[in-house]
Design a protein around this motif. Structure first.
Motif, PDB file in Angstrom:
ATOM      1  N   LEU A  54       0.837  -1.208   0.000  1.00  0.00           N
ATOM      2  CA  LEU A  54       0.000   0.000   0.000  1.00  0.00           C
ATOM      3  C   LEU A  54       0.871   1.257   0.000  1.00  0.00           C
ATOM      4  N   VAL A  55       1.906   1.255   0.836  1.00  0.00           N
ATOM      5  CA  VAL A  55       2.781   2.429   0.935  1.00  0.00           C
ATOM      6  C   VAL A  55       3.421   2.708  -0.424  1.00  0.00           C
ATOM      7  N   GLU A  56       3.887   1.661  -1.094  1.00  0.00           N
ATOM      8  CA  GLU A  56       4.524   1.835  -2.404  1.00  0.00           C
ATOM      9  C   GLU A  56       3.543   2.443  -3.408  1.00  0.00           C
ATOM     10  N   ARG A  57       2.316   1.929  -3.410  1.00  0.00           N
ATOM     11  CA  ARG A  57       1.312   2.438  -4.362  1.00  0.00           C
ATOM     12  C   ARG A  57       0.939   3.884  -4.036  1.00  0.00           C
ATOM     13  N   ILE A  58       0.791   4.201  -2.743  1.00  0.00           N
ATOM     14  CA  ILE A  58       0.424   5.580  -2.371  1.00  0.00           C
ATOM     15  C   ILE A  58       1.564   6.524  -2.751  1.00  0.00           C
ATOM     16  N   ARG A  59       2.805   6.092  -2.464  1.00  0.00           N
ATOM     17  CA  ARG A  59       3.950   6.981  -2.748  1.00  0.00           C
ATOM     18  C   ARG A  59       4.102   7.220  -4.248  1.00  0.00           C
ATOM     19  N   THR A  60       3.761   6.232  -5.057  1.00  0.00           N
ATOM     20  CA  THR A  60       3.860   6.402  -6.507  1.00  0.00           C
ATOM     21  C   THR A  60       2.748   7.321  -7.012  1.00  0.00           C
ATOM     22  N   ALA A  61       1.523   7.110  -6.545  1.00  0.00           N
ATOM     23  CA  ALA A  61       0.373   7.841  -7.109  1.00  0.00           C
ATOM     24  C   ALA A  61       0.127   9.189  -6.421  1.00  0.00           C
ATOM     25  N   TYR A  62       0.469   9.292  -5.148  1.00  0.00           N
ATOM     26  CA  TYR A  62       0.151  10.516  -4.374  1.00  0.00           C
ATOM     27  C   TYR A  62       1.391  10.904  -3.569  1.00  0.00           C
ATOM     28  N   SER A  63       2.433  11.324  -4.283  1.00  0.00           N
ATOM     29  CA  SER A  63       3.754  11.457  -3.655  1.00  0.00           C
ATOM     30  C   SER A  63       3.816  12.535  -2.572  1.00  0.00           C
ATOM     31  N   LYS A  64       2.902  13.507  -2.617  1.00  0.00           N
ATOM     32  CA  LYS A  64       2.984  14.595  -1.608  1.00  0.00           C
ATOM     33  C   LYS A  64       2.338  14.198  -0.276  1.00  0.00           C
ATOM     34  N   ASP A  65       1.525  13.149  -0.279  1.00  0.00           N
ATOM     35  CA  ASP A  65       0.782  12.780   0.928  1.00  0.00           C
ATOM     36  C   ASP A  65       1.691  12.101   1.952  1.00  0.00           C
ATOM     37  N   ARG A  66       1.248  12.119   3.210  1.00  0.00           N
ATOM     38  CA  ARG A  66       1.998  11.418   4.255  1.00  0.00           C
ATOM     39  C   ARG A  66       1.221  10.179   4.693  1.00  0.00           C
ATOM     40  N   ILE A  67       1.972   9.200   5.209  1.00  0.00           N
ATOM     41  CA  ILE A  67       1.360   7.905   5.546  1.00  0.00           C
ATOM     42  C   ILE A  67       1.705   7.532   6.979  1.00  0.00           C
ATOM     43  N   LEU A  68       0.656   7.191   7.758  1.00  0.00           N
ATOM     44  CA  LEU A  68       0.871   6.651   9.106  1.00  0.00           C
ATOM     45  C   LEU A  68       0.394   5.198   9.084  1.00  0.00           C
ATOM     46  N   GLY A  69       1.372   4.280   9.076  1.00  0.00           N
ATOM     47  CA  GLY A  69       1.031   2.861   8.969  1.00  0.00           C
ATOM     48  C   GLY A  69       1.425   2.125  10.232  1.00  0.00           C
ATOM     49  N   GLU A  70       0.612   1.144  10.621  1.00  0.00           N
ATOM     50  CA  GLU A  70       0.869   0.424  11.869  1.00  0.00           C
ATOM     51  C   GLU A  70       2.250  -0.216  11.895  1.00  0.00           C
ATOM     52  N   GLU A  71       2.673  -0.810  10.781  1.00  0.00           N
ATOM     53  CA  GLU A  71       3.924  -1.578  10.799  1.00  0.00           C
ATOM     54  C   GLU A  71       5.161  -0.723  10.528  1.00  0.00           C
ATOM     55  N   GLY A  72       4.984   0.579  10.385  1.00  0.00           N
ATOM     56  CA  GLY A  72       6.119   1.496  10.352  1.00  0.00           C
ATOM     57  C   GLY A  72       6.759   1.725   8.991  1.00  0.00           C
ATOM     58  N   PHE A  73       6.116   1.309   7.904  1.00  0.00           N
ATOM     59  CA  PHE A  73       6.715   1.535   6.578  1.00  0.00           C
ATOM     60  C   PHE A  73       6.359   2.905   6.011  1.00  0.00           C
ATOM     61  N   ASP A  75       5.487   7.170   7.136  1.00  0.00           N
ATOM     62  CA  ASP A  75       6.278   8.305   7.599  1.00  0.00           C
ATOM     63  C   ASP A  75       6.111   8.465   9.106  1.00  0.00           C
ATOM     64  N   SER A  76       6.974   9.319   9.669  1.00  0.00           N
ATOM     65  CA  SER A  76       6.795   9.671  11.073  1.00  0.00           C
ATOM     66  C   SER A  76       5.807  10.844  11.097  1.00  0.00           C
ATOM     67  N   VAL A  77       4.554  10.556  11.432  1.00  0.00           N
ATOM     68  CA  VAL A  77       3.492  11.576  11.354  1.00  0.00           C
ATOM     69  C   VAL A  77       3.200  12.091  12.754  1.00  0.00           C
ATOM     70  N   LYS A  78       3.411  13.389  12.954  1.00  0.00           N
ATOM     71  CA  LYS A  78       3.222  13.970  14.300  1.00  0.00           C
ATOM     72  C   LYS A  78       2.044  14.933  14.353  1.00  0.00           C
ATOM     73  N   ASN A  79       1.444  15.210  13.193  1.00  0.00           N
ATOM     74  CA  ASN A  79       0.249  16.062  13.162  1.00  0.00           C
ATOM     75  C   ASN A  79      -0.571  15.677  11.942  1.00  0.00           C
ATOM     76  N   MET A  80      -1.755  16.261  11.813  1.00  0.00           N
ATOM     77  CA  MET A  80      -2.675  15.852  10.747  1.00  0.00           C
ATOM     78  C   MET A  80      -2.721  16.885   9.609  1.00  0.00           C
ATOM     79  N   GLU A  81      -1.662  17.678   9.481  1.00  0.00           N
ATOM     80  CA  GLU A  81      -1.633  18.672   8.391  1.00  0.00           C
ATOM     81  C   GLU A  81      -1.553  17.994   7.030  1.00  0.00           C
ATOM     82  N   GLY A  82      -2.145  18.628   6.027  1.00  0.00           N
ATOM     83  CA  GLY A  82      -2.092  18.110   4.656  1.00  0.00           C
ATOM     84  C   GLY A  82      -2.944  16.864   4.519  1.00  0.00           C
ATOM     85  N   THR A  83      -2.550  16.003   3.554  1.00  0.00           N
ATOM     86  CA  THR A  83      -3.292  14.754   3.350  1.00  0.00           C
ATOM     87  C   THR A  83      -2.535  13.613   4.018  1.00  0.00           C
TER      88      THR A  83
END
Ligand code: 2AM
Ligand code: CA
Ligand code: CA
Length: 260
Positions: A54-73, A75-83
């Protein structure tokens, strides 16, 4: 539904179905199971593969967005700014390992802190529940109706096992006694769906992580249901939460019982 949400919805549904097919095909093969914090907190090679995919697909299609994933693949997300995308690759890993069913793939998207799209996919039943901001809730494309607004004594209550075993929150007993019965599925996502469908009147759970609850907030919102912490405050996705997802009448009764 805005054009960008509609296009992204189509993309996400395709990803979920692609990945779901791999899970179904591979789920009976050898699983590498590791303990995380305890013997009942597990991760498998499948959890990791799904999140990486999922992370690979999101990074390819929506490169500006940030990702908070349970297994840590992500980004380090500390706030909910942006997408921000929140991912739980397999919700109910213990069920996945021990039951081979009763688990879900979950994904939620927030724009500037506002939930806009949520997905909970029951992999083995092939039911994809989606909530879209101002677009309601669907299951495999069919609308999910607003559930009946029932009291505790007219319905079933779901909870998580850590309330019973670790958190020793005695209040759960008096809440449970008011209901017609208690259910424990072991997947926050599938329990969220039960509330959305009206098959339980409330889900009450302690110490859930952001990715466990992120999709549920939009499901509740779109159906006019309640999603709060035990103190009636909105859920805070930057920390663990004790949460109640419920129809309004049962929610009010639970609030009164917690605070009496
Ligand atoms: P998981 O399977 O993705 O870890 C089980 O009651 C529910 O609580 C599942 O949705 C599970 O998600 C979640 N959960 C959150 N934190 C947990 C923990 N430390 N141990 C086990 N389940 C946890
Ligand atoms: Ca989870
Ligand atoms: Ca998980």
């Amino acid at each position: 539904m805005t054009d960008h949400i509609q296009a992204r919805d189509k993309t996400i549904k395709k990803w979920i179905h692609d990945i779901g097919q791999v899970i179904i095909k591979e789920k009976d093969s050898y699983l590498e199971v590791e303990q995380k914090t305890a013997a009942n907190d597990l991760v498998t090679n499948m959890d990791k593969w799904v999140e990486k995919e999922l992370v690979e697909r999101i990074r390819t299609a929506y490169s500006k967005d940030r990702i908070l994933g349970e297994e840590g693949f992500g980004d380090s997300v500390k706030n909910m700014e942006g997408t921000v995308w929140l991912l739980d690759p397999i919700d109910g890993t213990l069920n996945f390992v021990l039951q081979n069913e009763n688990f879900a793939l979950m994904l939620a998207i927030y724009e500037e802190g506002i939930p806009v799209q949520s997905y909970i996919y029951n992999v083995t039943t092939n039911e994809l529940y989606a909530a879209i901001k101002d677009g309601g809730v669907t299951c495999n494309g069919q609308p999910v109706e607003i559930p009946a607004n029932r009291c505790l004594n007219e319905g079933l209550l779901a909870t998580n096992s850590s309330i019973m075993t670790k958190d020793k929150y005695d209040g759960i007993r008096k809440i449970a006694r008011k209901s017609l019965g208690l259910r424990l599925v072991g997947s926050a996502g599938l329990e969220t769906i039960e509330v959305a469908k009206g098959s339980i009147v409330a889900y009450i759970a302690t110490n859930l992580k952001p990715w466990d609850i992120a999709p549920g907030i939009l499901f509740m919102k779109e159906l006019g249901l309640k999603a709060t912490q035990f103190d009636n405050e909105p859920v805070d996705l930057m920390k663990n939460n004790n949460i109640i997802f419920a129809v309004p009448k049962a929610h009010k009764e639970i609030m009164d019982l917690i605070h009496e």
